[in-house]
Structure formats: structure tokens, C-alpha cells
Design a protein around this motif. Structure first.
Motif, PDB file in Angstrom:
ATOM      1  N   ARG A 561       8.251   1.268   9.700  1.00 48.63           N
ATOM      2  CA  ARG A 561       8.326  -0.159   9.418  1.00 48.63           C
ATOM      3  C   ARG A 561       9.313  -0.378   8.296  1.00 48.63           C
ATOM      4  O   ARG A 561       8.979  -0.887   7.241  1.00 48.63           O
ATOM      5  CB  ARG A 561       6.951  -0.661   9.043  1.00 48.63           C
ATOM      6  N   TRP A 562      10.455   0.045   8.560  1.00 47.72           N
ATOM      7  CA  TRP A 562      11.459   0.029   7.500  1.00 47.72           C
ATOM      8  C   TRP A 562      11.811  -1.342   6.993  1.00 47.72           C
ATOM      9  O   TRP A 562      12.071  -1.527   5.808  1.00 47.72           O
ATOM     10  CB  TRP A 562      12.707   0.755   7.972  1.00 47.72           C
ATOM     11  N   SER A 563      11.858  -2.226   7.866  1.00 45.74           N
ATOM     12  CA  SER A 563      12.230  -3.563   7.399  1.00 45.74           C
ATOM     13  C   SER A 563      11.163  -4.095   6.452  1.00 45.74           C
ATOM     14  O   SER A 563      11.468  -4.759   5.461  1.00 45.74           O
ATOM     15  CB  SER A 563      12.406  -4.515   8.571  1.00 45.74           C
ATOM     16  N   GLU A 564       9.954  -3.747   6.772  1.00 45.19           N
ATOM     17  CA  GLU A 564       8.861  -4.183   5.914  1.00 45.19           C
ATOM     18  C   GLU A 564       9.020  -3.569   4.537  1.00 45.19           C
ATOM     19  O   GLU A 564       8.913  -4.227   3.523  1.00 45.19           O
ATOM     20  CB  GLU A 564       7.527  -3.695   6.489  1.00 45.19           C
ATOM     21  N   ILE A 565       9.208  -2.294   4.595  1.00 46.14           N
ATOM     22  CA  ILE A 565       9.333  -1.578   3.336  1.00 46.14           C
ATOM     23  C   ILE A 565      10.511  -2.121   2.550  1.00 46.14           C
ATOM     24  O   ILE A 565      10.457  -2.273   1.335  1.00 46.14           O
ATOM     25  CB  ILE A 565       9.537  -0.080   3.590  1.00 46.14           C
ATOM     26  N   TYR A 575      21.716  -3.014  -1.640  1.00 42.07           N
ATOM     27  CA  TYR A 575      22.210  -1.935  -0.808  1.00 42.07           C
ATOM     28  C   TYR A 575      20.941  -1.339  -0.281  1.00 42.07           C
ATOM     29  O   TYR A 575      19.930  -1.883  -0.508  1.00 42.07           O
ATOM     30  CB  TYR A 575      23.004  -0.951  -1.631  1.00 42.07           C
ATOM     31  N   ARG A 576      20.883  -0.315   0.312  1.00 40.69           N
ATOM     32  CA  ARG A 576      19.659   0.230   0.870  1.00 40.69           C
ATOM     33  C   ARG A 576      19.133  -0.691   1.938  1.00 40.69           C
ATOM     34  O   ARG A 576      18.303  -1.553   1.689  1.00 40.69           O
ATOM     35  CB  ARG A 576      18.560   0.357  -0.171  1.00 40.69           C
ATOM     36  N   THR A 577      19.622  -0.481   3.045  1.00 42.94           N
ATOM     37  CA  THR A 577      19.146  -1.277   4.162  1.00 42.94           C
ATOM     38  C   THR A 577      17.967  -0.559   4.763  1.00 42.94           C
ATOM     39  O   THR A 577      17.659   0.560   4.381  1.00 42.94           O
ATOM     40  CB  THR A 577      20.233  -1.394   5.224  1.00 42.94           C
ATOM     41  N   SER A 578      17.375  -1.201   5.667  1.00 45.65           N
ATOM     42  CA  SER A 578      16.218  -0.577   6.292  1.00 45.65           C
ATOM     43  C   SER A 578      16.655   0.723   6.959  1.00 45.65           C
ATOM     44  O   SER A 578      15.932   1.702   6.982  1.00 45.65           O
ATOM     45  CB  SER A 578      15.601  -1.503   7.325  1.00 45.65           C
ATOM     46  N   VAL A 579      17.833   0.693   7.453  1.00 44.26           N
ATOM     47  CA  VAL A 579      18.351   1.905   8.083  1.00 44.26           C
ATOM     48  C   VAL A 579      18.490   2.999   7.042  1.00 44.26           C
ATOM     49  O   VAL A 579      18.197   4.155   7.297  1.00 44.26           O
ATOM     50  CB  VAL A 579      19.725   1.652   8.721  1.00 44.26           C
ATOM     51  N   ASP A 580      18.926   2.596   5.905  1.00 45.30           N
ATOM     52  CA  ASP A 580      19.087   3.587   4.849  1.00 45.30           C
ATOM     53  C   ASP A 580      17.738   4.194   4.514  1.00 45.30           C
ATOM     54  O   ASP A 580      17.616   5.391   4.288  1.00 45.30           O
ATOM     55  CB  ASP A 580      19.651   2.940   3.585  1.00 45.30           C
ATOM     56  N   LEU A 581      16.768   3.329   4.501  1.00 42.54           N
ATOM     57  CA  LEU A 581      15.438   3.806   4.165  1.00 42.54           C
ATOM     58  C   LEU A 581      14.994   4.829   5.192  1.00 42.54           C
ATOM     59  O   LEU A 581      14.455   5.875   4.866  1.00 42.54           O
ATOM     60  CB  LEU A 581      14.441   2.655   4.128  1.00 42.54           C
ATOM     61  N   LYS A 582      15.254   4.448   6.382  1.00 43.41           N
ATOM     62  CA  LYS A 582      14.848   5.340   7.468  1.00 43.41           C
ATOM     63  C   LYS A 582      15.539   6.685   7.325  1.00 43.41           C
ATOM     64  O   LYS A 582      14.917   7.737   7.444  1.00 43.41           O
ATOM     65  CB  LYS A 582      15.218   4.719   8.804  1.00 43.41           C
TER      66      LYS A 582
END
Length: 657
Positions: A561-565, A575-582
Motif C-alpha cells: 500500500r505504497w501510496s498510503e504509506i 521526492y520519494r514517490t510511492s514507487v520509490d517506497l516500494k
DNA sequence: TTTAGGG
DNA sequence: CCCTAAA
């Protein structure tokens, strides 16, 4: 009188702003400078409207304020703001900031009270000004005033600032901001206004704070030996003097200082030039200012600081000082400087400084993370000037960061020129980080103003964001990413408002103490793409904090749930997009799985690569989370996750919290 | 638009 | 980190 009017406008504008801010509670209100209210006591209604105050109200306010002051002292802001205010009406802006930021949730009542109080002061000041103007005040008085202002304000401010910085980052930043703005305001203000205000201020001020020492400035000059005066003279005028008349020297210097100050206010450049002659052009307006100051005061400490760390400065005090100095000049201005020549020369000389990437970076960095106690690290100051069209820009928002100080900006109305030059000194803490080149461009346009207004928090957060922004923009990809986090107000960087603050603070970025050495550019690499364009790839190392946040986020929301995070934990990081988080998570998983076997090694893995080491604890936690996830099917993960997270959480926490 | 995966 | 397919 003319000047007075101008002043009024400014102040009023500020006031209004403040009112608005409060009402909206939005830190980042864009600029709402608008109709000036006249100098009169006014009451600020809850909705932000200003209503003429009655005498009774005024009285009340007065009491109220006093009480508050005592309270506020601790907080620090108030005192400063008050001082500022008393000295200059312009300070109202400061107040506003404080209120919104420092006192954040303070009751409207308090805010109102403050405003009222301020208004009161303003009124007094104004009256005095008028009188003074009409009478005409002796030069000498100017000096006194100036010195007073600077002396009064700064010492106190410095102390406060520093202490705050260390202890209360967010507040500190706000304070700084405030200070800077205040100082700036003063500087920029027309001489007359200043003068007057100074005198009146002193009166008012005395009430507020007992400690006003008179005429520091004068004393300073007086204290100096002839030789010192000569030195000063030399520095000031760029030529030697053989005059032995101390009085003459003092006067002359005083005047010149004034000029320079004015100039500085209007344009730093001028001052720089003068000074610069010696230094060539230093990139930092601060430095120049500093040099002047140091000369003036002949304070060893200051001198040492400046010289030592020309580029790097310690925050607060120095900055403040500088500012004060500058301010002095302005204050005293009333004089027409003996030479127009100077001015002309200066003008010619004035050049625009471009902000350094570094500078920008610093700004951004400071903002969020760095509330760290480490004040000293290094700070750089750079100045750049842009012309800002209309408004006087408040201090550059960006500059303000906890440790950093802004000198800056603001246009002067004096000459009619409104060049603003922001000078900022910034402390750079940690990472050098990316390029902000583009930032500058933004600045002038929207950022500066908005930024200014933004609360410290905003600033902090924003700064990061801001730094980022440019990149994105350049890339052209920015839109999506960039916007996500924030909300958005006119300026782009508003992301921070909500979440950021708390979170940001938490982060101190333990990791990267790295230096500035290769800093800025390294992060970005251009890569040829098939499409035909070159893509900029930019690398932003993950900080431990970020990693921790990520882990926490995963534990809370569940992996996937990257976008959530992103929303929850990384809203402040543009910076740090949800994709980055993933991606990061993926890496973490890898690392954690690899790591398993020997605890002894702990989190060394990454170190090999030169990346920041990830503490084993975190990796362990990651593993746990991963396990949990695997165990729990995503389908009903949400509920399960929560439970699982909780357990994990506990463990983790024990570990690194 | 967000995820998941590959590069 | 970037890119893209899939949902």
C-alpha cells in the motif's frame, strides 16, 4: 510624510496578512498584502477582520500583552517580536509569524491581543515619527537609534534563537524566520521611519523589556581607537584616511555605515562592493555584512567567526548580528549620504548573485530534517538578488530554516528601487544534495513570497520539497510526483503543512553526515534515453530516518500500500514517490533476508556499498514484516496487517525506538 | 492512478 | 532509480 505612508502600507499589509493567516490558520497563505489599514489600533476579529479598537480595548490589550509577554518570554518569540515591533512597525509581520507558527494554536484572543498591541505601538511610533520628521532629528540621534535597535534586538534574539534552535527545532526555525524578517524589514525601511520608530520604540520597548542599553552603536564607535576608526574607515570607504579627528571619523563612518546599510537593504550588492573590494566578491552577502559589523563592533568573537567560517557560519547569532548591523545602517540613513557617488558606484557595482546550488540545498535540507542540535556545522551564506516586482518579498522563505538565517530580501522603497536581495546564511548540516539550480528560478516567481509566509514548518518541509521541485521540473516529470504530497497553494511547495512537521522533526538524519564535498551535482546523472531525450536520473540516498519511516509505514499499512504509506509517512518528502517506497522496501527485504544469519555483522551490508548502514534492528523488523505479509494473504491483509503490525511494531519499537 | 516487476 | 505492464 511620504515615507510614512509607505511604511504604513507595508505594515498594514503585514497585519492583514497576519490576520488572514490566523483566521485561515494556514501557514502558507499566499500573499495577501492588501489594503493597508491605517495606523490605528485595531481589533482582529476571529474571522480576521480588523475592527477599530476602542480606548478601553486598547487598555485591555496593553495589560494583556504585558502578561503575555512574561509568559512568552520563555517561548522567546514574543519577546522578539515585540521588540521588533516596538522598534519598527514592520515587525508586525514577525508577530504574525510567531503567532501563527510559534503559538500555533494559541487562542485567538492572544493573537488578537498581540495584534492590537502591535497596532498600538505602531500608532505611537507613527505619531512620534511625524513629530520627529517635522522637527528634524540630529544625525547623532540617528546613530543612537540605530545602535539601539541593533543592540536591543539582537543580543536577545541571538540568545533566544540559539537556545531555541537547539531545543525546539520547529520553533527555532520559526524564530529565525521571524527574526530575519524583522531585521530585514527594518533594514529596508525608510530611514525616517526607522529613526522615529527607533526612538518611540525605545520608549515602548523599555516598558516591555527593561534592558535597553542606550546607544550601543555609539558606544561602539566611541570605544574604537583612532586606529580602529581608521581601519573602519578604510573598510567602509575603501580608502585610507589620515584624519585624526575622532569625531569626524566616527561621524563619517557612521554615515557610511548607514549608507551601506541602506544599500544593503536595497541591494546588498552595494555594500558588498565596498567591502568586496577587499574580498573580491564574496558570495555571501552575509560575509560582507559581517565584516562590516565586526569592524564596527570590533568584537573579537564575531570577527573570528566570520573570518573562520566565511562560508560557513554559525547560525543564529551571527546572522542576527549581521542583520542588526545592516539594520543599523538603514536606520540611520536619514542622512543623505555624503556621496551620491557612492550610491552610484554601488549601484553600478551591484550585481545579482545567483544562489548556489549549495545554498538552495542547504535551505531545503535544513528545513526538514535538521532540527538537530548541531547548530554549528557549517553554514553558508549566499546572496542572490532578484528583482522582485512588487512586493517586498518577505524574507526568503526558503532561507529560513532552523539554523539558517535569512537576511534578506525586501525591497527598499528608498531609492525607489526595489531590488531585493536575499542573503541567506545557512547552516548546512548534512547532505549536500542535489541541484537546486532551477530553484532559483522559481524563487522569484512564486516561491519567495509564498515561502515567506509559510510557516516555519512549511518552510522546512518545503525546502526539501522545493529542492526537489526543480529537479522535477527540469525533468518535466515533476508534475505528478511533485504534486502528490502537497497541497498546494500557489506555491508549489506547500506540502508540508500537515503531516510533515511532526514527522520531519523526528528525523534527524543521523546518517549522512557526509559532507558537502561532492554535493550538489553528484546526485543527478543524465542518462540517454531511447526516446531521444536525456533523462535525468537523480539519486537521493535514503536516510535512516526515511527507512524507519518506511518500515513503520509498512507495518502500519502493510506492504503494497505504497501510496498510503506515502501519504502517511512521506507526505513531507516530495521526492520519494510511492514507487520509490516500494523499491526501497524491496531492497530492504533483500537486505534483511541476506542479513539474517549472523547478528554479529549486524547491519553492515549496505555499508560496503558506501550507502548508509542500515541498522540490523530495522532489517530484522523488515524481515518480520515480510514474514507477516507472506503469512497473511493480502486479501484481508488490512485487518490482519493491523494486528500483525501491532505485534511487530512492539518488537521493533523496543528495538529502535 | 497505483502496483508489481524487470532492468 | 527508471520504465512499463497490468489492474
Amino acid at each position: 510624510m511620504e515615507t510614512v505612508v509607505g511604511i504604513e502600507d507595508t505594515e498594514d499589509g503585514k497585519f492583514e496578512d497576519s490576520g488572514v493567516d490566523r483566521s485561515s490558520s494556514a501557514l502558507s497563505s499566499p500573499k495577501q498584502i492588501s489594503n493597508p489599514i491605517v495606523y490605528k489600533l485595531v481589533r482582529v476579529e476571529g474571522d480576521g477582520r480588523l475592527v477599530p479598537a476602542t480606548d478601553d480595548e486598547v487598555m485591555e490589550v496593553g495589560d494583556f500583552l504585558e502578561c503575555e509577554n512574561s509568559e512568552m518570554h520563555v517561548v522567546a518569540d514574543t519577546g522578539q517580536s515585540l521588540e521588533c515591533i516596538s522598534i519598527e512597525r514592520s515587525s508586525s509581520g514577525n508577530l504574525q509569524l510567531e503567532c501563527s507558527e510559534g503559538t500555533a494554536e494559541a487562542d485567538m484572543g492572544k493573537l488578537n491581543a498581540k495584534l492590537q498591541y502591535i497596532e498600538q505601538i505602531l500608532q505611537k511610533v507613527k505619531e512620534e515619527e511625524k513629530q520627529r520628521i517635522s522637527c528634524g532629528s540630529p544625525v547623532h540621534s540617528h546613530l543612537n537609534v540605530d545602535s539601539q535597535c541593533s543592540a536591543d534586538k539582537f543580543p536577545a534574539m541571538d540568545g533566544k534563537v540559539q537556545s531555541e534552535n537547539q531545543e525546539i527545532p520547529s520553533i527555532a526555525s520559526s524564530l529565525n524566520y521571524t527574526h530575519s524578517s524583522g531585521s530585514i524589514d527594518q533594514c529596508s525601511r525608510p530611514s525616517e521611519g526607522v529613526i522615529e520608530s527607533g526612538s518611540s520604540a525605545s520608549a515602548v520597548y523599555s516598558n516591555l523589556k527593561p534592558d535597553l542599553s542606550m546607544s550601543d552603536g555609539e558606544i561602539c564607535l566611541d570605544k574604537l581607537s583612532i586606529r580602529e576608526l581608521h581601519e573602519l574607515f578604510k573598510v567602509t570607504f575603501g580608502r585610507e584616511t589620515t584624519v585624526k579627528d575622532k569625531q569626524w571619523l566616527k561621524r563619517r563612518i557612521a554615515m557610511s555605515l548607514t549608507n551601506s546599510c541602506d544599500v544593503s537593504a536595497t541591494t546588498f550588492i552595494i555594500k558588498d562592493n565596498k567591502i568586496v573590494r577587499k574580498f573580491e566578491e564574496d558570495s555571501s552577502g552575509n560575509l560582507n555584512a559581517a565584516s562590516l559589523i565586526s569592524l564596527e563592533n570590533m568584537t573579537e568573537e564575531e570577527d573570528g567567526n566570520f573570518k573562520d567560517s566565511s562560508p560557513v557560519k554559525d547560525c543564529g547569532s551571527d546572522d542576527n548580528r549581521v542583520v542588526s548591523e545592516t539594520r543599523l545602517g538603514n536606520c540611520s540613513i536619514g542622512y543623505e549620504l555624503e556621496d551620491e557617488n557612492h550610491q552610484t558606484e554601488q549601484r553600478a557595482a551591484k550585481r545579482i548573485r545567483k544562489p548556489t546550488k549549495r545554498y538552495i540545498e542547504e535551505l531545503s535540507e535544513n528545513e526538514s530534517r535538521e532540527h538537530n542540535p548541531r547548530l554549528l556545522i557549517s553554514n553558508k551564506s549566499t546572496g542572490h538578488g532578484h528583482v522582485s516586482p512588487t512586493s517586498y518579498v518577505r524574507p526568503a522563505a526558503r532561507n529560513v530554516f532552523s539554523e539558517v538565517r535569512i537576511y534578506v530580501t525586501r525591497s527598499d522603497y528608498l531609492g525607489g528601487s526595489d531590488v531585493q536581495i536575499p542573503c541567506v546564511s545557512r547552516v548546512r548540516r548534512s547532505r549536500p544534495r542535489k541541484d537546486n539550480t532551477s530553484l532559483m528560478k522559481f524563487h522569484p516567481t512564486g516561491m519567495s513570497e509564498t515561502a515567506t509566509k509559510l510557516s516555519n514548518k512549511l518552510l522546512e518541509h518545503c525546502s526539501d520539497a522545493g529542492s526537489e521541485i526543480p529537479d522535477n521540473v527540469l525533468k518535466s516529470r515533476m508534475p505528478a510526483k511533485f504534486h502528490q504530497p502537497a497541497s498546494s497553494e500557489p506555491a508549489k511547495e506547500k506540502q508540508c503543512p500537515t503531516t510533515g512537521t511532526a514527522e520531519l522533526r523526528q528525523e534527524l538524519r543521523p546518517k549522512r553526515a557526509d559532507s558537502c564535498s561532492h554535493t550538489s551535482d553528484d546526485d543527478i546523472v543524465t542518462v540517454p534515453t531511447a526516446k531521444g531525450g536525456m533523462r535525468r536520473k537523480h539519486h537521493r540516498a535514503w536516510t535512516l530516518i526515511e527507512v524507519m519511516k518506511l518500515v513503520e509505514g509498512v507495518s502500519r499499512c502493510g506492504a503494497g500500500r505504497w501510496s498510503e504509506i506515502k501519504r502517511l509517512s512521506f507526505s513531507s518528502y516530495s521526492y520519494r514517490t510511492s514507487v520509490d517506497l516500494k523499491d526501497k522496501w524491496r531492497n530492504l527485504l533483500k537486505a534483511s533476508s541476506a542479513l539474517t544469519p549472523s547478528p554479529a555483522d549486524d547491519g553492515m551490508n549496505s555499508r560496503k556499498h558506501g550507502t548508509a548502514p542500515i541498522p540490523e534492528k530495522i532489517l530484522l523488523r523488515v524481515r518480520e514484516l515480510a514474514e507477516m505479509n507472506s503469512q497473511v494473504p493480502p486479501s484481508y491483509s488490512s485487518s490482519n496487517l493491523a494486528a500483525g503490525a501491532g505485534s511487530v511494531h512492539g518488537r521493533d519499537r523496543s528495538g529502535y525506538l
